[in-house]
Scaffold this motif. Structure first.
Motif, short mmCIF file in Angstrom:
data_model
loop_
_atom_site.label_atom_id
_atom_site.label_comp_id
_atom_site.label_asym_id
_atom_site.label_seq_id
_atom_site.Cartn_x
_atom_site.Cartn_y
_atom_site.Cartn_z
N SER A 99 8.39 6.59 0.22
CA SER A 99 7.55 6.09 -0.83
C SER A 99 7.63 4.54 -1.19
CB SER A 99 7.75 6.68 -2.23
OG SER A 99 9.12 6.33 -2.64
N SER A 130 2.56 7.21 6.48
CA SER A 130 2.07 8.70 6.06
C SER A 130 1.85 9.46 7.45
CB SER A 130 0.88 8.67 5.19
OG SER A 130 0.68 10.08 4.71
N TYR A 168 0.42 2.03 4.01
CA TYR A 168 0.40 3.39 3.52
C TYR A 168 0.18 4.42 4.74
CZ TYR A 168 -1.48 7.76 2.03
OH TYR A 168 -1.84 8.96 2.09
N THR A 213 0.85 -1.25 -0.02
CA THR A 213 -0.04 -0.06 -0.10
C THR A 213 0.84 1.36 0.06
OG1 THR A 213 -0.19 -0.24 2.42
CG2 THR A 213 -2.00 -1.07 1.07
N PRO A 214 2.12 1.34 0.39
CA PRO A 214 2.90 2.29 0.29
C PRO A 214 3.04 3.09 -1.23
CG PRO A 214 4.02 1.12 1.83
CD PRO A 214 2.78 0.31 1.22
N VAL A 263 1.72 6.51 -1.69
CA VAL A 263 2.60 7.51 -1.05
C VAL A 263 2.53 8.86 -2.17
CG1 VAL A 263 4.68 8.71 -0.08
CG2 VAL A 263 3.62 6.62 0.80
#
Ligand code: SF4
Lengths: 394, 578
Positions: free
Chosen positions: B267, B306, B302, B237-238, B241
Motif C-alpha cells: 500500500s 497491484s 498503483y 498512485t499506490p 491500493v
C-alpha cells in the motif's frame, strides 16, 4: 433516468430552493427525457441538446435574490462575482443573461453560456445549471448558484440598501414569512460516547439529515464526523448530508491506510480539531447568514488583499471566532483547531461553520443553530441600523 | 499568440531532417499531442506498425512550456504492434518542455537507419549521432551515457528486440507505455532521442492565464484525491491500493478473485515506510505524484504494484519493486508484462514466484527461452497455449488493476477504448470510485453510455492539450479552457474542447475500422460475465449482466452516431475533417 429526474425535482422542492411547480429537468441517455413545468423542461431539453452533457436543471428560485442581483448589476455586466468560498473555488463567476439578450431562442444563449460555466442566471427564467457527468451534478450546480446568489444578495443589500421597485417589500416578506426559525428542539440525539460503529454510522446519518431538514444547510454543503478511539468516521467528499448511507469512511488517524482518500476534503481539519480539542463529534455546514456575516470586516486600511485566505486575525462575532483559510489543503485546517476548543464553534471566512460535540452531536448541532441564529440577528440588526441611518439622512 | 508551430520531420533512411510549419488549421482542429499525432497518421494508418514508413510522432500540447499545471507532457502516437490499433500514450518528465523549448511542437520519425542512431535536438538544430555502442544497453545505461544532452527518451533491450509491449522510457523514469511503441521505434533503429532547448514559450494574455492558474491550484487544494493527506501527492498512485481492496475490485490471480489479502504489503503507507519515498514530479507540476526511494530509484505506480502483486499472488514488496526496476531498465510495460505472466501462470496452473519473475522479465526482453512467447503479450500467449479465454485483455491490450465487475462504467470504457483495455480513456474511476467531480453508482449501467462518451471526448482533448489526467480529480475543462485561452489569446470553452475531442475519437475509430476492427472487438473477456468477484464485508460482486452490458454498449453506439453493429454510417467522415 426518470426516477433520477423525479428524485432531484423532489429534492429541489424539499430544500425549498424553487418556486413550487417551477422546475424543469432534462437528462439524456440515448434519448432525451424531460419532465416538470412544460416551458422549463422544454427549455432544459433545448439547452441540453446543444451541449455535451448529461443533464440540465432549469428552475425559478423560490427567492428573487438571483434576479435582483441581475437587475442591480451594471448594464454592461456579463456576470456577477460572489465572493463566498464555494463560488471562488467551484463557480468562479456566474454569467447573467438579460431578457433582451435571450432573444427568440433563449436555449441558444443559455447553452452558449453553459458551454463555459456550471450555472447561469437568466432574466425571466431563473437559474439554469448543467451536469456534465451526472444529473446530480446539475442539481448541485443549481444549488451552488442559488446559495451564492443568496449570500451575495444579503451582502449587497446591506451595503447598498434596496434599489429596485418592490425589492424592500419582497425582502420584508422573506424576512417575516419565508425565513424559518432554526432550532434543535424535537430532535433526538444519541448521547455519547458511542463506540459501536453501527451506532456511530446511524447517528451520523441522522444528524446529517437533521441539518438539511431544519434548513441549516443545503444538502451537499458540509461534512460531518465522529471519532472512536483512533478512527474518524467521516462523510465522503461530494456526499449529501441528507443522504449519507454508504457514504461514510472510517479513517485511521495514524494514516496507516489510505482508504480515506475518498473522505471529505476537510478530513485534515477534522483530524486536527480532534487532536486539539479531544471532541467526539464535528459538524460542518454552510448556513447562509453565517457565511455572509463572516465576510463583513470593518478593519480600515488593512494591507491584506485576499482576506478569505490570508487574514491572520481572529475576528469575533460575539463569542464566535471567525478565521480565514482555504478549504482542503489550504489554511483552514491550521486556523480552525486553535480557536474552536473554547467556544465549541468557529466560522471560516466566506465558508461556513464548524462546531464540535464533546460527547455527542447534540452540542455540535445546537452550536450550529446558535451561530446561524445569532448571525441572522446581527445581520438584521445591521440592516435595520442602515435603514434608520438612511431615513435620517433623507 | 501566433499559431506558427514547427514539426521536425526525420527520415532515418536518408538521414534527412527538416523543420516544417504545422498548418495552423490542424492545431485549431486537433490542439496538439494525441489529436495532432492521430491526424498526422491519416495517410499511413493502415500501414503495418513495423513498416519503416509508419511514423512515430512525438507531439507536445499548446500549454507545454508555460506554467500551466501538469502540462509539461507529450504524446507519442503511432500504430501498436500489440493491439493493431492506432495508439497514443502521454508521458511526463522533462522531455516535453525541453522539446518545446527547442522551438519544436512535434517530431515525426520515419524510415529505418542502417545503424543504431541517436537523434539529438537542441534549439540550434538537430543531428543524428552513431549509437552502435549503446545498442543492447539498458535504459539506465543509455540515459546516463547521454546525460549531457538534456532529456532522453530511450528504448531498452525490449524495444530493440520487438517485445510487443515495450516502452519508450523518459530519462526521469516516465514511460510511453502499454502498446509497444518502443518496438515500433526500435524497428527503425534509433536508440534514443535527446532534446535540450532553452527558448521560453510566450503567453498571450498573462492576466487571464494567471487567474486560471490560481483557480486550478485552488481546486487542487480542495481535492482530497490530489492534495488530501491520503492523496496522490502524498502517497503517489499506490494510494489506491487500500481503496481498491476495500471496494473489492483489486484483480487477483489473473482476475479469478478481486481481493488479495497480501495487498497491505504494498500500500502507499507501506511503500513510504519501506523506501522513505520522496515526492517527485513532472516538470513544473505542483502535484508531484511520482515517488522516488531514498536511493534515487523510481518507485512503482498503483497498477504496477497491484499487477506484480495481487494479479500474480505476490505479497513481497521488495520483489515487486525489483520487477518495476527491471521493466523500467529493460524498457517494458509493467501492466502488460505482469498480466502476461499472470495469464501464462494460470494456463500452466502455477503463477510465477517472486524469484522467477526477475529472470523471466529478462528472458522476455531478450526474447529467449519462455520469453520468446511471453514477449507477444497475453492474447497470443493464451491462444498459443490453447486457452484463449485466459487473456484478460481487450483488443489484445491487457486490463489494468481495476476489476470491471466492481465498476460498470469501467467495464464499458474498457470495451469501447480505441486503444484497447485501458483505464485512462474515459477514466470513470474518477467518479465511480474517487467521487470526482461527483459520485456515480458503480454497480449500475444507468446513464453510463453517455457518461463514457462524454468522458472519452473530454479526455481526448486533455490528451491533446497535453495535460495530466490527475489534474481532473480537482480541476475541470472549464479552467483548462481558460488556461488555453490565456496562452493562445483565442477564446476556448469546455464545450469546444469536447467537440475537438469527439473529432479525435471518431478519427481513431475510423482508423481502427479500416484496420478491420468491429463491434466484436468492443468486448470484455468472458470471465467477467460468468464468474463472480470476491464479495464480502457487505459488498456483493456478481458477474456482470451480459444482457445489460450489451444493451448499454448499443446505446453507446447510438449516442456516438454509429450503427448498432458499431460501424459508422458516414464513410466520408475522415475526408471531411481538417
Ligand atoms: S500529477 Fe504526477 S504524472 Fe501528472 S503531471 Fe504531475 S507529477 Fe506528472
Amino acid at each position: 433516468m426518470r426516477s433520477l429526474i423525479a428524485k432531484y425535482a423532489e429534492k429541489l422542492h424539499r430544500d425549498r430552493s424553487v418556486v413550487p411547480g417551477r422546475v424543469g429537468i432534462a437528462a439524456q441517455d440515448d434519448v432525451m427525457l424531460c419532465e416538470g413545468a412544460p416551458d422549463l423542461s422544454r427549455l432544459a431539453a433545448d439547452v441540453l441538446s446543444r451541449l455535451s452533457c448529461l443533464g440540465i436543471v432549469a428552475a425559478s428560485p423560490s427567492l428573487p435574490f438571483a434576479s435582483y442581483l441581475l437587475r442591480r448589476a451594471n448594464a454592461d455586466a456579463k456576470s456577477i462575482v460572489p465572493l463566498d468560498t464555494e463560488t471562488r473555488t467551484f463557480l468562479h463567476d456566474i454569467p447573467i443573461v438579460r431578457r433582451e439578450e435571450l432573444g427568440g431562442d433563449p436555449a441558444y444563449a443559455i447553452a452558449a453560456l453553459l458551454s463555459n460555466r456550471k450555472g447561469v442566471i437568466a432574466e425571466g427564467v431563473g437559474i439554469v445549471a448543467s451536469g456534465p457527468v451526472t444529473l446530480e451534478q446539475a442539481y448541485i450546480h443549481y444549488s451552488s448558484v442559488y446559495h451564492a446568489a443568496f449570500v451575495k444578495y444579503l451582502l449587497d443589500a446591506l451595503r447598498d440598501g434596496f434599489v429596485l421597485p418592490g425589492e424592500e417589500e419582497a425582502f420584508r416578506e422573506f424576512r417575516e414569512t419565508s425565513l424559518q426559525p432554526l432550532s434543535a428542539e424535537g430532535l433526538s440525539f444519541r448521547a455519547g460516547p458511542l463506540d459501536d460503529p453501527e451506532e456511530v454510522l446511524a447517528e451520523i446519518r441522522a444528524v446529517g439529515r437533521y441539518t438539511v431538514e431544519r434548513g441549516l444547510v443545503d444538502s451537499f454543503f458540509g461534512n460531518i464526523s465522529w471519532r472512536v478511539g483512533g478512527t474518524i468516521f467521516i462523510s465522503q467528499t461530494a456526499a449529501s448530508l441528507d443522504g449519507l448511507a454508504g457514504c461514510i469512511d472510517p479513517v485511521p488517524m495514524d494514516n496507516r491506510s489510505t482508504t480515506g482518500i475518498t473522505a471529505s476534503s476537510e478530513l485534515l481539519a477534522h483530524r486536527r480539531i480532534y487532536e486539539a480539542t479531544g471532541a467526539r463529534a464535528i459538524l460542518h455546514g454552510h448556513p447562509k447568514f453565517s457565511v455572509a456575516m463572516s465576510m463583513l470586516c470593518e478593519e480600515k486600511d488593512c494591507p491584506v488583499k485576499d482576506c478569505w485566505k490570508d487574514c491572520p486575525n481572529v475576528r469575533m462575532l460575539g463569542d464566535i471566532p471567525v478565521v480565514a483559510g482555504e478549504i482542503g489543503a489550504g489554511g483552514l485546517a491550521v486556523r480552525v483547531p486553535p480557536v474552536i476548543g473554547g467556544p465549541g464553534k468557529a466560522i471560516v471566512y466566506g465558508h461556513g461553520v464548524f462546531s464540535i460535540g464533546r460527547t455527542g452531536f447534540e452540542e455540535a448541532f445546537r452550536s450550529m443553530v446558535d451561530v446561524e441564529n445569532r448571525c441572522r440577528e446581527e445581520y438584521f440588526r445591521r440592516l435595520d441600523a442602515r435603514a434608520r441611518r438612511q431615513s435620517k439622512s433623507e | 499568440m501566433s499559431l506558427r508551430q514547427y514539426i521536425l520531420v526525420v527520415d532515418l533512411a536518408s538521414g534527412r531532417m527538416r523543420r516544417e510549419e504545422i498548418p495552423p488549421e490542424l492545431l485549431r482542429a486537433y490542439l496538439g499531442g494525441r489529436g495532432l499525432g492521430v491526424r498526422l497518421l491519416r495517410d499511413r494508418h493502415t500501414f503495418s506498425p513495423f513498416d519503416p514508413a509508419m511514423p512515430v510522432i512525438f507531439a507536445v500540447g499548446p500549454l507545454c512550456g508555460t506554467p500551466a499545471p501538469t502540462s509539461a507532457r507529450l504524446s507519442v502516437v503511432s500504430r501498436s504492434p500489440l493491439t493493431g490499433t492506432v495508439y497514443d500514450c502521454s508521458a511526463g518528465g522533462r522531455f516535453a518542455w525541453r522539446l518545446r523549448a527547442a522551438g519544436l511542437f512535434a517530431i515525426r520519425v520515419e524510415g529505418k537507419s542502417t545503424r543504431p542512431v541517436v537523434l539529438a535536438v537542441t534549439s540550434a538544430g538537430e543531428e543524428l549521432l552513431p549509437a552502435d555502442g549503446l545498442w543492447g544497453k539498458s535504459v539506465g545505461e543509455t540515459v546516463r551515457a547521454l546525460s549531457d544532452r538534456g532529456s532522453v527518451a530511450a528504448i531498452g533491450p525490449a524495444g530493440e528486440n520487438g517485445v510487443l509491449y515495450s516502452n519508450i522510457m523518459m530519462g526521469e523514469g516516465n514511460a510511453v507505455g502499454r502498446g509497444g511503441l518502443g518496438a515500433v521505434l526500435g524497428a527503425k533503429n534509433p536508440k534514443a532521442v535527446t532534446v535540450d532547448g532553452d527558448r521560453p514559450v510566450p503567453v498571450a494574455d498573462r492576466e487571464r492565464f494567471d487567474r486560471a492558474r490560481a483557480d486550478v491550484l485552488r481546486l487542487f487544494r480542495a481535492s482530497p484525491v490530489i492534495f488530501g493527506e491520503l492523496g496522490i501527492s502524498e502517497y503517489g498512485t499506490p494510494a489506491l491500493v487500500d481503496l481498491m481492496r476495500q471496494r473489492r475490485m483489486a484483480p487477483t490471480e489473473n482476475f479469478r478473485r478481486t481481493v488479495f489479502d497480501g495487498s497491505p504489503a504494498y500500500s502507499g503507507p507501506a511503500i513510504r515506510a519501506a523506501y522513505g519515498a520522496k515526492k517527485e514530479g513532472c516538470f513544473g507540476c505542483p502535484i508531484r505524484c511520482k515517488k522516488r526511494a531514498s536511493d534515487g530509484r523510481a518507485l512503482p505506480e498503483y497498477e504496477t504494484v497491484s499487477h506484480f502483486g495481487a494479479l500474480n499472488g505476490i505479497a513481497d514488496l521488495h520483489a515487486i519493486v525489483r520487477s518495476n526496476d527491471a521493466c523500467n531498465d529493460l524498457g517494458m510495460d509493467t501492466i502488460s508484462a505482469a498480466a502476461t505472466l499472470s495469464a501464462w501462470g494460470e494456463a500452466r496452473g502455477r503463477f510465477p514466484s517472486p524469484e522467477e519473475i526477475g529472470p523471466l522479465l529478462h528472458d522476455i526482453a531478450l526474447r529467449r527461452g519462455e520469453g520468446e512467447l511471453l514477449a507477444e503479450g497475453s492474447r497470443r500467449v493464451a491462444e498459443t497455449l490453447g486457452k484463449p479465454e485466459l487473456s484478460m485483455s481487450v483488443k489484445s491490450l491487457e486490463l489494468p488493476a481495476y476489476d470491471p465487475r466492481g465498476a460498470y462504467g469501467m467495464a464499458l470504457a474498457y470495451a469501447t477504448s480505441n486503444r484497447g483495455g485501458c483505464h485512462l480513456r474515459a477514466y470513470p474511476i474518477s467518479h465511480e470510485i474517487l467521487r470526482k467531480p461527483v459520485a456515480s453508482d458503480r454497480f449500475s449501467f444507468s446513464g453510463k453510455a453517455r457518461m463514457i462518451k462524454i468522458a472519452e471526448d473530454a479526455n481526448a482533448a486533455v490528451d491533446s492539450l497535453v495535460a495530466c489526467k490527475f489534474a481532473f480529480f480537482g480541476a475541470s475543462l472549464e479552467e483548462y479552457a481558460e488556461l488555453l485561452s490565456g496562452v493562445t489569446g483565442e477564446p476556448h470553452t469546455p464545450q469546444g474542447l469536447k467537440e475537438i475531442g469527439e473529432r479525435i475519437w471518431l478519427t481513431e475509430r475510423s482508423y481502427n475500422a479500416r484496420n478491420g476492427f468491429t463491434r466484436a472487438d468492443d468486448d470484455l473477456p468472458a470471465r467477467f460475465f460468468a464468474e463472480a468477484g470476491s464479495g464480502g464485508e457487505g459488498i456483493d460482486v456478481p458477474p456482470i449482466d451480459r444482457a445489460r452490458f450489451v444493451e448499454e454498449l448499443t446505446k453507446y453506439y447510438r449516442i456516438r452516431g454509429l450503427r448498432d453493429d458499431g460501424s459508422s454510417p458516414d464513410d466520408g467522415f475522415l475526408e471531411r475533417q481538417p
